[in-house]
Design a protein around this motif. Sequence first.
Motif, PDB file in Angstrom:
ATOM      1  N   UNK A   1      66.422  57.859  46.262  1.00 13.46           N
ATOM      2  CA  UNK A   1      66.126  56.934  47.349  1.00 13.46           C
ATOM      3  C   UNK A   1      66.542  55.544  46.940  1.00 13.46           C
ATOM      4  N   UNK A   2      66.394  54.584  47.839  1.00 15.07           N
ATOM      5  CA  UNK A   2      66.807  53.214  47.535  1.00 15.07           C
ATOM      6  C   UNK A   2      65.945  52.574  46.454  1.00 15.07           C
TER       7      UNK A   2
ATOM      8  N   UNK B   1      59.494  58.326  39.869  1.00 17.01           N
ATOM      9  CA  UNK B   1      59.071  56.962  40.220  1.00 17.01           C
ATOM     10  C   UNK B   1      59.374  56.674  41.679  1.00 17.01           C
ATOM     11  N   UNK B   2      58.411  56.106  42.367  1.00 19.29           N
ATOM     12  CA  UNK B   2      58.618  55.493  43.676  1.00 19.29           C
ATOM     13  C   UNK B   2      57.663  54.320  43.775  1.00 19.29           C
ATOM     14  N   UNK B   3      57.876  53.403  44.707  1.00 21.81           N
ATOM     15  CA  UNK B   3      56.927  52.288  44.838  1.00 21.81           C
ATOM     16  C   UNK B   3      55.501  52.748  45.127  1.00 21.81           C
TER      17      UNK B   3
ATOM     18  N   UNK C   1      59.570  48.476  35.430  1.00 20.92           N
ATOM     19  CA  UNK C   1      59.004  48.840  34.135  1.00 20.92           C
ATOM     20  C   UNK C   1      57.647  49.491  34.380  1.00 20.92           C
ATOM     21  N   UNK C   2      57.330  50.507  33.565  1.00 22.68           N
ATOM     22  CA  UNK C   2      56.062  51.213  33.749  1.00 22.68           C
ATOM     23  C   UNK C   2      55.734  51.925  32.441  1.00 22.68           C
ATOM     24  N   UNK C   3      54.441  52.045  32.081  1.00 27.37           N
ATOM     25  CA  UNK C   3      54.073  52.718  30.830  1.00 27.37           C
ATOM     26  C   UNK C   3      54.634  54.139  30.706  1.00 27.37           C
ATOM     27  N   UNK C   4      54.772  54.867  31.807  1.00 25.20           N
ATOM     28  CA  UNK C   4      55.324  56.222  31.735  1.00 25.20           C
ATOM     29  C   UNK C   4      56.824  56.214  31.463  1.00 25.20           C
TER      30      UNK C   4
END
Length: 356
Positions: A174-175, A208-210, A160-163
């Motif tokens: 990717x994984x 998104x990525x870590x 989950x993320x505001x964007x």
Amino acid sequence: MAAMKKALLATVVAAFAIFIGHRFLKLKEVTLASREVPLKHLNCHYLDNIEYGAEDITVLKDGLAFLSTGLKYPGMPSFSDEPGKLYVMDLLHPTPTPVELQITGDLDLSSFNPHGISVYTDETDDSVYLFTVNHPQHKSQVEIFRFVEDDTLVHLKTIAHPLLHSVNDIVAVGAESFYATNDHFFTSDVLSYLTIMLGLAWCDVVYYSPEEVRVAADGFLSSNGINISPDKRYIYVSDIIDHEIDVFERQEGEQLVYLKSVAVGSLCDNIEVDHRSGDIWLGCHPNGMKLSKFDPEDPPGSEVIRIKNINSQQPVVSQVYADNGHVIMASSVAASYEKKLLIGTVFHKALLCYLK
């Protein structure tokens, strides 16, 4: 002075009325409110076990198809109070039949509300990861699963993320990394409707990525389906209200560079890509007004569009299937494999068809 004020007020009211009238006409135009499509059927039959929609479908190179079912989406009909489910089916089987996937791990299945899906295969060990947009309590988050055995998903992570505020679809790269579309700028239904009325192109695609989360592309009226070319070079995004598929080149550092838009003449939802040919397959809504107003006596129709050679100077756009809603309502995805075609819907049934 009083007469001047009255005249000014009358002018402002008249101008506002003209503006609102124009925007309503524009709304009818973008929703294709007067469009009717002639029937164009294939040899098809309903899929067993799919009664409440298969909003998104994706197919692996080996013929395994994953289906996201039971979506509850604001403004759309829903005919079941049960949580959503994920299914898998083998298109190489003589009689392909969806089998419910058993989910293990730390995930609240009672509020599971799956939307767009994508699969990533790790070529180092052939691990298969299923990414699913999930809307529990009308929130937006992404679930990552690992597919194991024949009918089991192990839940690995919730993102989950505001964007990621109004996620519709995703494509995994990717994984733990993906591109995602936001189909609304505001979470408020009223404000979202207003942005459509005013033609504000404020929606975006998020990477998104870590390591990082950022807007990768913007300027969409409503960014919906998203997918990737077989060579991983191009990203395709459906701007559903603009009736176009936008093509981006994926460059170093996961930058997206806009190349062009291909008009499709319909409200195209999810995007699937044929692994062999690179053809684009689109599940589309031929008349968005019928979809939003939903009248079972005059149901929303379904349309499947294919784009050949999308990255060339002369893409070929063709209609493969069309129905007036009396066979299948509100098609949202079309996925091909060999000579088979799966057609999924937002809230209705799903079809398995055979291409000529």
